[in-house]
Design a protein around this motif. Structure first.
Motif, PDB file in Angstrom:
ATOM      1  N   UNK A 153       4.185  14.123   5.508  1.00 58.09           N
ATOM      2  CA  UNK A 153       3.281  15.187   5.967  1.00 58.09           C
ATOM      3  C   UNK A 153       2.015  14.605   6.588  1.00 58.09           C
ATOM      4  N   UNK A 154       1.348  15.398   7.435  1.00 55.74           N
ATOM      5  CA  UNK A 154       0.069  14.987   8.016  1.00 55.74           C
ATOM      6  C   UNK A 154      -0.914  14.693   6.889  1.00 55.74           C
ATOM      7  N   UNK A 185       0.847  -1.190   0.000  1.00 55.03           N
ATOM      8  CA  UNK A 185       0.000   0.000   0.000  1.00 55.03           C
ATOM      9  C   UNK A 185       0.882   1.240   0.000  1.00 55.03           C
ATOM     10  N   UNK A 186       0.402   2.280  -0.720  1.00 50.32           N
ATOM     11  CA  UNK A 186       1.170   3.529  -0.799  1.00 50.32           C
ATOM     12  C   UNK A 186       1.004   4.335   0.474  1.00 50.32           C
ATOM     13  N   UNK A 187       1.931   5.241   0.717  1.00 50.31           N
ATOM     14  CA  UNK A 187       1.832   6.109   1.889  1.00 50.31           C
ATOM     15  C   UNK A 187       0.602   7.011   1.730  1.00 50.31           C
ATOM     16  N   UNK A 188      -0.327   6.995   2.679  1.00 54.04           N
ATOM     17  CA  UNK A 188      -1.570   7.754   2.528  1.00 54.04           C
ATOM     18  C   UNK A 188      -1.358   9.265   2.636  1.00 54.04           C
ATOM     19  N   UNK A 189      -2.183   9.985   1.862  1.00 56.99           N
ATOM     20  CA  UNK A 189      -2.135  11.452   1.919  1.00 56.99           C
ATOM     21  C   UNK A 189      -3.455  12.019   2.419  1.00 56.99           C
ATOM     22  N   UNK A 190      -4.528  11.254   2.289  1.00 52.07           N
ATOM     23  CA  UNK A 190      -5.844  11.735   2.713  1.00 52.07           C
ATOM     24  C   UNK A 190      -6.430  10.753   3.721  1.00 52.07           C
ATOM     25  N   UNK A 191      -7.527  11.186   4.341  1.00 49.72           N
ATOM     26  CA  UNK A 191      -8.198  10.313   5.305  1.00 49.72           C
ATOM     27  C   UNK A 191      -8.657   9.020   4.637  1.00 49.72           C
ATOM     28  N   UNK A 192      -9.206   9.160   3.416  1.00 49.10           N
ATOM     29  CA  UNK A 192      -9.721   7.982   2.703  1.00 49.10           C
ATOM     30  C   UNK A 192      -8.589   6.990   2.438  1.00 49.10           C
TER      31      UNK A 192
END
Lengths: 417, 321
Positions: free
Chosen positions: A295-296, A174-181
């Motif tokens: 980043x957050x 899985x890729x590093x998430x950027x959004x809540x979804x």
């Protein structure tokens, strides 16, 4: 010969021994005071500097900067005292009217201390000395302003960021998430692949960042009104607690660690949200774990929480000029360079380079809100955490928790000072 | 002999000055108690009086801000984190938590302490060893024991590993991390920790019971249970009174373990919020010393009322054999 059993003799013996004890104690005290008065002979002013040390590197940084300051200012000697627990130690010294001359103030306790009049405004002194505050990040500087006056300069700061165990994410493909979804999806993938979950503390000092990301807030911008009970916050808390409830995230208590950073270090958690303090901790305690800072995550907006601490000067200080001198040195480019290099913390001035590998944190500066409320909010913070925990445990609904926090915050604002 | 002769010699003079002799003796007595009394006044009475004084003020870090009359007490009356009416189980207020804690811990402490005292008072081998062993936990500092308990009761800790063996599947209960078990875990910890001291008190009382009542019971062929119920237990009344007073006061003042387990914040979900902890938070984190003093005064009144009530219930603690 008189026998020594006479009553007045007995009385005399008792009184004499009492006198002896009292006299010895007083004598010892005077001897101590006398010794302390000694250095005054050497035309050197001794000022007291109170601080805590979160890490070993921080203590080393305190020693290094104090040494450099003393070298640059031979007429001033610094007596540095490390207080633990800090607020307790400081309150006792304030109340005794013998506070340290210069000391740390956490942005979170700043409203309480400044409103009770224990801090000295420093704006005029800095202006007289032509010390410019322009290079400080404005949001950090604003954390130490009260009724238009400046009461301290930020020593360093840190926002939150997302720390990820890259090996675990690679295993879950899985890729590093950027959004809540994407974060939800990543959490599910980690769970499916049998990898450690993400770690989330039921703590306003984390949840508030997610509230900002959902365009929510805690107080209005002028800090006169509580805006906790909002749809945006309800959405944020529902999502946050939802991650915990669905099992794709776990609390530190569930993971059996004292905080999420320990979870990342012990590879019990794959995704956490902590500040720059994690860097030194991971490098020294868990050098073999493969992890990286990102980043957050964002939702409707980008949002983050910044934690900062000032150097401030006490109103009852007898050596204000020397304390201002030290404050200028510590927060000036030369002092801060030594500080940042030794401690590994982020500089609060834009003209001092951060230590290597901290770029992600610095980029959060423009979207960061200081971790700070209003006077009397320490109890509101406790209430918030206890209410959020109740909601998480299902003892009450999330909207009821927000309503109770709103009430506590409003009450504290009305009490005011 | 010399003393006797002298006494006879000064006899007439002594009669003459009987009043002043009494006075002398009293003065010597007062001189001896003067030091402890001075400390008592300086470090107990004066602070208590001063706390009552402060509780009528808005009092900050630098002292008096302004006289507020009964406002601190009024605010405390309406403070839902301090108490709530009607109270209910696990409502998370400082008062409910404190009373719940006391109501569970005191009977458990007394029962366990008494059982241990009976065991080590019986004619068994290695009596001295058991007395020492049972008393041992009481020597541990409460802070240290709480810190160790945090590890043992951790979700991946020793207790869960042990329970997992028994039930046959892994257990991951965060005993201190969820509100339904946090305070109860502290209760268990404290009952165990203080049982040794309670045992010691009971042991002292047990040994002061004259043996002839037991001999009489033995002659009558009384069963052991009946002997305990009809003789030992009632004759332990001074012990019951003393232990009950001491442990109720101790329980109402519960602070250290709650502070360590809940991080001083009453977490999780208010479960470790106790009255003294609330006082501490108000004073230290909020710097509202007037309000904190009011909490202290109310707590003092509660403890005082309880002690009076016990005195009435148990009557005079002395007992005739």
């Amino acid at each position: 010969m008189r026998r020594p059993s006479h009553w007045w003799l007995r009385l005399g013996v008792v009184l004499a021994s009492v006198g002896l004890v009292v006299g010895l104690t007083a004598g010892a005290t005077m001897a101590k005071t006398g010794a302390a008065g000694g250095p005054a002979v050497q035309q050197k002013t001794t000022i007291t500097f109170a601080h805590w040390n979160a890490t070993g590197a921080e203590l080393a940084a305190v020693k290094a900067t104090v040494k450099a300051f003393e070298k640059a200012n031979p007429s001033i000697a610094v007596n540095d005292i490390s207080l633990d627990p800090y607020p307790e130690g400081m309150l006792a010294r304030f109340a005794a009217r013998k506070p340290p001359d210069i000391f740390y103030v956490d942005s979170n306790v700043f409203p309480d201390w400044v409103s009770q009049g224990v801090l000295e405004p420093i704006g005029d002194d800095l202006a007289k000395a032509h010390f410019s505050t322009k290079k400080f990040y404005p949001r950090l500087l604003s954390a130490f302003r009260y009724k238009g006056k400046l009461y301290g300069l930020p020593k360093d700061w840190s926002p939150l960021a997302m720390e990820v165990n890259t090996t675990a994410l690679a295993k879950a493909k899985v890729k590093v998430p950027k959004t809540w979804a994407q974060l939800t999806a990543a959490g599910k993938a980690l769970k499916a692949a049998g990898q450690p979950p993400m770690c989330l503390g039921v703590d306003l000092a984390r949840i508030l960042a997610f509230m900002y990301e959902n365009k929510g807030a805690f107080l209005n911008s002028s800090k006169t009104k509580a805006v906790v009970n909002s749809k945006a916050n309800l959405g944020a808390v529902t999502t946050y607690i939802g991650w915990l409830k669905s099992g794709i995230a776990q609390t530190p208590a569930q993971l059996g660690v004292s905080w999420c950073g320990e979870g990342l270090g012990k590879e019990k958690a794959s995704i956490i949200f902590e500040g720059n303090w994690i860097t030194d901790y991971m490098n020294t305690s868990f050098p073999s774990v493969t992890w990286k800072t990102y980043p957050m995550v964002r939702n409707k907006a980008r949002g983050n929480l910044g934690f900062t601490v000032s150097y401030s000067i006490s109103k009852d200080s007898k050596h204000k000029a020397q304390a201002v001198q030290m404050l200028k040195y510590l927060t000036g480019p030369a002092g801060m360079k030594i500080w940042v290099k030794t401690s590994g913390f982020l500089p609060s001035r834009s003209d001092v380079k951060p230590p290597s590998g901290r770029a992600i944190f610095l980029k959060e500066a423009p979207i960061t809100h200081p971790w700070q409320f209003a006077p009397g909010f320490s109890k509101v913070y406790d209430t918030a955490n206890n209410e959020l925990q109740s909601a998480y445990e299902g003892k009450e609904s999330i909207s009821a928790a927000l309503k109770n926090i709103q009430a506590a915050a409003t009450d504290a604002l009305n009490r005011g000072h | 002999m010399a003393v006797a002769t002298e006494a006879r010699r000064v006899g007439p003079r002594r009669l003459q000055t009987a009043g002043s002799a009494k006075l002398r003796e009293a003065l010597v007595g007062y001189a001896f108690v003067a030091v402890p009394m001075a400390f008592f006044v300086l470090f107990f009475l004066f602070p208590i009086g001063y706390a009552i004084y402060i509780s009528f003020y808005d009092w900050g870090i630098l002292g008096k801000i302004g006289y507020v009359g009964f406002r601190n007490y009024h605010d405390l009356w309406h403070d839902h984190r301090f108490w709530r009416w009607p109270p209910h189980f696990h409502d998370g207020t400082a008062i409910t938590n404190t009373f719940y804690y006391t109501a569970v811990v005191v009977p458990c402490q007394m029962a366990l302490g008494l059982s241990l005292a009976l065991i080590v008072n019986a004619r068994i081998r290695g009596k001295a060893f058991f007395r020492a062993a049972y008393y041992f936990p009481s020597l541990t500092s409460s802070a240290a024991s709480a810190a160790i308990a945090i590890y043992i009761l951790n979700s991946g800790g020793l207790l869960n590993a042990f329970l997992g063996r028994i039930v046959g599947h892994p257990v991951h209960t965060p005993w201190f991390g969820q509100s339904s078990t946090a305070l109860e875990s502290i209760m268990g910890l404290n009952v165990w920790l203080t049982s040794g001291t309670v045992m010691l008190f009971y042991l002292a009382t047990l040994q002061s019971i004259p043996t002839d009542v037991y001999e009489a019971a033995a002659i009558d062929g009384t069963s052991r249970w009946r002997t305990f119920r009809k003789i030992t237990f009632p004759l332990l009344r001074p012990g019951h009174f003393f232990v009950a007073v001491i442990s109720i006061i101790g329980c109402l003042k519960i602070f250290d373990q709650a502070f360590i387990v809940g991080g001083g914040k009453g977490s999780p979900a208010y479960s470790t919020e106790t009255a003294v902890l609330y006082l501490y938070q108000t004073a230290i984190f909020d710097a509202q010393w007037g309000y904190a003093a009011a909490v202290g005064v109310v707590l003092f009144l509660i403890i005082f009322a309880f002690t009076l009530l016990q005195r009435l219930l148990f009557g005079r603690a002395e007992i005739g054999y």
